[in-house]
Design an enzyme around this catalytic site. Structure first.
Site, PDB file in Angstrom:
ATOM      1  N   ARG A  30       8.398   3.917  -5.348  1.00  0.00           N
ATOM      2  CA  ARG A  30       9.783   3.954  -4.868  1.00  0.00           C
ATOM      3  C   ARG A  30       9.985   2.986  -3.710  1.00  0.00           C
ATOM      4  NH1 ARG A  30      12.113   7.629  -7.946  1.00  0.00           N
ATOM      5  NH2 ARG A  30      10.784   9.331  -8.660  1.00  0.00           N
ATOM      6  N   ASP A  31      11.139   2.311  -3.769  1.00  0.00           N
ATOM      7  CA  ASP A  31      11.478   1.370  -2.701  1.00  0.00           C
ATOM      8  C   ASP A  31      11.675   2.145  -1.397  1.00  0.00           C
ATOM      9  OD1 ASP A  31      12.849  -1.752  -2.747  1.00  0.00           O
ATOM     10  OD2 ASP A  31      13.194  -0.490  -0.990  1.00  0.00           O
ATOM     11  N   ILE A  32      11.167   1.573  -0.325  1.00  0.00           N
ATOM     12  CA  ILE A  32      11.222   2.245   0.975  1.00  0.00           C
ATOM     13  C   ILE A  32      12.654   2.280   1.539  1.00  0.00           C
ATOM     14  CG2 ILE A  32      10.742   0.235   2.474  1.00  0.00           C
ATOM     15  CD1 ILE A  32       8.587   2.023   3.828  1.00  0.00           C
ATOM     16  N   ASN A  88      14.297 -10.774  -7.956  1.00  0.00           N
ATOM     17  CA  ASN A  88      14.705 -11.824  -7.031  1.00  0.00           C
ATOM     18  C   ASN A  88      13.598 -12.861  -6.995  1.00  0.00           C
ATOM     19  OD1 ASN A  88      17.122 -10.490  -6.318  1.00  0.00           O
ATOM     20  ND2 ASN A  88      16.029  -9.206  -4.856  1.00  0.00           N
ATOM     21  N   VAL A  97       9.713 -10.148  -0.466  1.00  0.00           N
ATOM     22  CA  VAL A  97       8.265  -9.908  -0.558  1.00  0.00           C
ATOM     23  C   VAL A  97       7.686 -10.860  -1.615  1.00  0.00           C
ATOM     24  CG1 VAL A  97       6.468  -8.226  -1.087  1.00  0.00           C
ATOM     25  CG2 VAL A  97       8.535  -7.494   0.134  1.00  0.00           C
ATOM     26  N   HIS A 101       7.946  -8.612  -8.368  1.00  0.00           N
ATOM     27  CA  HIS A 101       8.328  -7.208  -8.542  1.00  0.00           C
ATOM     28  C   HIS A 101       9.654  -7.129  -9.266  1.00  0.00           C
ATOM     29  CE1 HIS A 101       9.710  -8.612  -4.584  1.00  0.00           C
ATOM     30  NE2 HIS A 101      10.761  -7.838  -4.744  1.00  0.00           N
ATOM     31  N   HIS A 103      12.864  -4.723  -9.796  1.00  0.00           N
ATOM     32  CA  HIS A 103      13.591  -3.569  -9.274  1.00  0.00           C
ATOM     33  C   HIS A 103      14.208  -2.810 -10.452  1.00  0.00           C
ATOM     34  CE1 HIS A 103      14.124  -5.017  -4.939  1.00  0.00           C
ATOM     35  NE2 HIS A 103      13.831  -6.168  -5.530  1.00  0.00           N
TER      36      HIS A 103
HETATM   37  P1  AMP Z   1      12.983  -8.377  -2.675  1.00  0.00           P
HETATM   38  O1  AMP Z   1      14.116  -8.633  -1.729  1.00  0.00           O
HETATM   39  O2  AMP Z   1      13.375  -8.545  -4.117  1.00  0.00           O
HETATM   40  O3  AMP Z   1      11.743  -9.149  -2.314  1.00  0.00           O
HETATM   41  O4  AMP Z   1      12.659  -6.847  -2.530  1.00  0.00           O
HETATM   42  C1  AMP Z   1      11.652  -6.339  -1.723  1.00  0.00           C
HETATM   43  C2  AMP Z   1      11.844  -4.845  -1.683  1.00  0.00           C
HETATM   44  O5  AMP Z   1      10.650  -4.272  -1.215  1.00  0.00           O
HETATM   45  C3  AMP Z   1      12.967  -4.381  -0.767  1.00  0.00           C
HETATM   46  O6  AMP Z   1      13.916  -3.637  -1.531  1.00  0.00           O
HETATM   47  C4  AMP Z   1      12.239  -3.521   0.264  1.00  0.00           C
HETATM   48  O7  AMP Z   1      12.990  -2.397   0.655  1.00  0.00           O
HETATM   49  C5  AMP Z   1      10.980  -3.133  -0.469  1.00  0.00           C
HETATM   50  N1  AMP Z   1       9.817  -2.833   0.350  1.00  0.00           N
HETATM   51  C6  AMP Z   1       9.303  -3.571   1.349  1.00  0.00           C
HETATM   52  N2  AMP Z   1       8.199  -2.993   1.854  1.00  0.00           N
HETATM   53  C7  AMP Z   1       8.006  -1.853   1.137  1.00  0.00           C
HETATM   54  C8  AMP Z   1       7.035  -0.815   1.166  1.00  0.00           C
HETATM   55  N3  AMP Z   1       6.027  -0.815   2.056  1.00  0.00           N
HETATM   56  N4  AMP Z   1       7.154   0.209   0.288  1.00  0.00           N
HETATM   57  C9  AMP Z   1       8.165   0.234  -0.591  1.00  0.00           C
HETATM   58  N5  AMP Z   1       9.116  -0.724  -0.692  1.00  0.00           N
HETATM   59  C10 AMP Z   1       9.039  -1.749   0.169  1.00  0.00           C
END
Ligand code: AMP
Length: 115
Positions: A30-32, A88, A97, A101, A103
């Site tokens: 799950r996204d944080i 993204n 990140v 990944h 979403h």
């Molecule tokens: P993006 O902008 O597509 O790179 O999305 C990165 C996503 O990773 C964002 O929605 C963040 O909220 C999520 N995120 C970053 N660090 C963590 C973490 N430690 N655990 C879960 N989700 C994370």
């Protein structure tokens, strides 16, 4: 694996996360900062910086990423009403990140725009 990659560290179990699925090659958690009632990130365990770095030989891996999202959408109970899958890519694509990944976002009405 790059030591500083947060998603590699999640995949390795070094950083806690709310894992909803995992197999030999993928982890979903799950996204944080969830943007909707269901907001799951599906990642390959292997470090691939972004979709832009996918190689020809990784077609199956890319396909499996989407198949896992489909199954998780069913598990989360959002498959019937609909959901959004987002990758993204790079800085102008809004990628924060640098580890590929997908979403999976759903559980509420999402706007039609792409931002
Ligand atoms: P993006 O902008 O597509 O790179 O999305 C990165 C996503 O990773 C964002 O929605 C963040 O909220 C999520 N995120 C970053 N660090 C963590 C973490 N430690 N655990 C879960 N989700 C994370």
């Amino acid at each position: 694996m790059p030591e500083e990659c947060i998603f590699c560290r999640i995949a390795a179990g070094e950083v806690p996360s709310d894992i909803v699925y995992q197999d030999e090659d993928f982890v979903a958690f799950r996204d944080i900062f969830p943007q909707a009632p269901t907001h799951v990130l599906i990642i390959p365990k292997t470090h691939i910086t972004s979709a832009a770095r996918l190689m020809e030989g990784q077609q199956e891996l890319a396909g499996r990423l989407i198949m896992i999202a489909r199954k998780l959408a069913e598990k989360e109970g959002i498959a019937e009403r609909g959901y959004r899958l987002v990758i993204n890519c790079g800085s102008q694509g809004g990628q924060q990140v640098p580890h590929l990944h997908l979403h999976l976002i759903g559980g509420r009405q999402l706007s039609g725009g792409l931002g």
